[in-house]
Motif scaffolding. Structure first.
Motif, PDB file in Angstrom:
ATOM      1  N   THR A  43       0.721  -1.090   0.112  1.00  0.00           N
ATOM      2  CA  THR A  43      -0.111  -0.050  -0.119  1.00  0.00           C
ATOM      3  C   THR A  43       0.936   1.354  -0.036  1.00  0.00           C
ATOM      4  O   THR A  43       0.303   2.277  -0.416  1.00  0.00           O
ATOM      5  N   LYS A  44       2.088   1.434   0.485  1.00  0.00           N
ATOM      6  CA  LYS A  44       2.932   2.517   0.171  1.00  0.00           C
ATOM      7  C   LYS A  44       3.254   2.710  -1.097  1.00  0.00           C
ATOM      8  O   LYS A  44       3.576   4.016  -1.234  1.00  0.00           O
ATOM      9  N   GLY A  45       3.138   1.964  -1.853  1.00  0.00           N
ATOM     10  CA  GLY A  45       3.354   2.326  -3.406  1.00  0.00           C
ATOM     11  C   GLY A  45       2.173   3.108  -4.003  1.00  0.00           C
ATOM     12  O   GLY A  45       2.248   3.472  -5.030  1.00  0.00           O
ATOM     13  N   LEU A  46       1.308   3.288  -3.071  1.00  0.00           N
ATOM     14  CA  LEU A  46      -0.113   4.191  -3.509  1.00  0.00           C
ATOM     15  C   LEU A  46      -0.040   5.485  -3.209  1.00  0.00           C
ATOM     16  O   LEU A  46      -0.982   6.404  -3.023  1.00  0.00           O
ATOM     17  N   GLN A  47       1.077   5.921  -2.236  1.00  0.00           N
ATOM     18  CA  GLN A  47       1.213   7.220  -1.591  1.00  0.00           C
ATOM     19  C   GLN A  47       1.215   8.326  -2.781  1.00  0.00           C
ATOM     20  O   GLN A  47       0.819   9.337  -2.519  1.00  0.00           O
ATOM     21  N   SER A  48       1.727   8.091  -4.078  1.00  0.00           N
ATOM     22  CA  SER A  48       1.687   9.024  -4.991  1.00  0.00           C
ATOM     23  C   SER A  48       0.245   9.174  -5.673  1.00  0.00           C
ATOM     24  O   SER A  48      -0.056  10.286  -6.564  1.00  0.00           O
ATOM     25  N   PHE A  49      -0.686   8.414  -5.214  1.00  0.00           N
ATOM     26  CA  PHE A  49      -2.040   8.548  -5.824  1.00  0.00           C
ATOM     27  C   PHE A  49      -2.786   9.716  -5.087  1.00  0.00           C
ATOM     28  O   PHE A  49      -2.836   9.645  -3.857  1.00  0.00           O
TER      29      PHE A  49
END
Length: 247
Positions: A43-49
């Motif tokens: 879920t950390k990979g979705l911080q740019s969303f």
């Protein structure tokens, strides 16, 4: 540049949403006014969303877990009021090895994520889909042509094609479509050529594609949007190669 479609009022569940094609497609869908259920173990990979105003929500999900998939789908339906489209993008890329050098753990990792994950997600969302809904599954050009050393990966990607065509027949009478996007060499963070640098990208593109380059994630996303859209309302059970004319 992705094609222009309007998904206003529609919820799309995206697995593998935190990186690569999944993340790019989720962003393009969001720009097309869809509400996105972003599912990934990372879920950390979705911080740019952009998660402002709660139009999109994040769910930590291991697609290989039957109970986790069922619980997540229930949560998405509760939070959004329904699901209109499913994009099964969670997957594991191959490592080239002779079959005698592969392990049971490698088989489980590839097949469980690529095939079982697609199966579990599809099974879980079917009761919540209505006429006009669609499912797009990610295979690969490795789902139609074999490569030495990729026996397990080929198995998984061929399997996704067969599974999807069967589901297209099963769900078609309900006016629910199931299609496959099959990328070739795409400029993703996990692409081996991309990791090796610009020269490797150029050489791979020249060797693998009639267009002399590798594809972009946006070019795959455009096809996914088309397959989900009303423009593809009579497209069912199809496999769309996005490979620039693979050699």
């Amino acid at each position: 540049m992705a094609a222009s479609f309007d998904f206003s009022g529609q919820t799309v569940l995206v697995t593998g949403a935190a990186s690569g094609i999944g993340l790019t497609t989720a962003k393009v869908l969001a720009a097309s006014n869809a509400r996105i259920a972003l599912c990934d173990m990372n879920t950390k990979g979705l911080q740019s969303f952009d998660l402002a105003e709660g139009r999109h929500l994040v769910y930590e999900l291991d697609v290989t877990s039957s109970s986790a998939v069922a619980d997540t789908v229930k949560s998405v339906v509760r939070d959004f009021g329904g699901i209109h489209h499913l994009f099964n993008c969670a997957g594991v890329n191959p490592t080239a090895n002779p079959l005698t050098d592969t392990t049971d753990e490698y088989w489980d990792q590839i097949v469980d994520t690529n095939v079982k994950g697609t199966y579990l997600m599809t099974r879980a969302v079917i009761p919540h889909l209505e006429a006009g809904a669609s499912i797009v599954n990610v295979s690969s050009i490795a789902g139609s042509r074999a490569t030495a050393g990729w026996a397990i990966y080929n198995t998984s990607k061929f399997g996704i094609v067969g599974f999807s065509k069967s589901m297209a027949l099963e769900l078609g009478p309900r006016q629910i479509r199931v299609n496959v996007v099959a990328p070739g060499h795409i400029h993703t963070p996990t692409n081996i050529a991309v990791k090796q640098g610009a020269d490797a990208v150029r050489i791979t593109g020249e060797q693998s594609s009639a267009m002399g380059r590798i594809g972009t994630m946006e070019e795959v996303a455009s096809v996914v949007l088309f397959l989900m859209s009303d423009a593809a309302r009579y497209v069912n059970g199809s496999v769309v190669d996005v490979d620039g004319g693979a050699k």
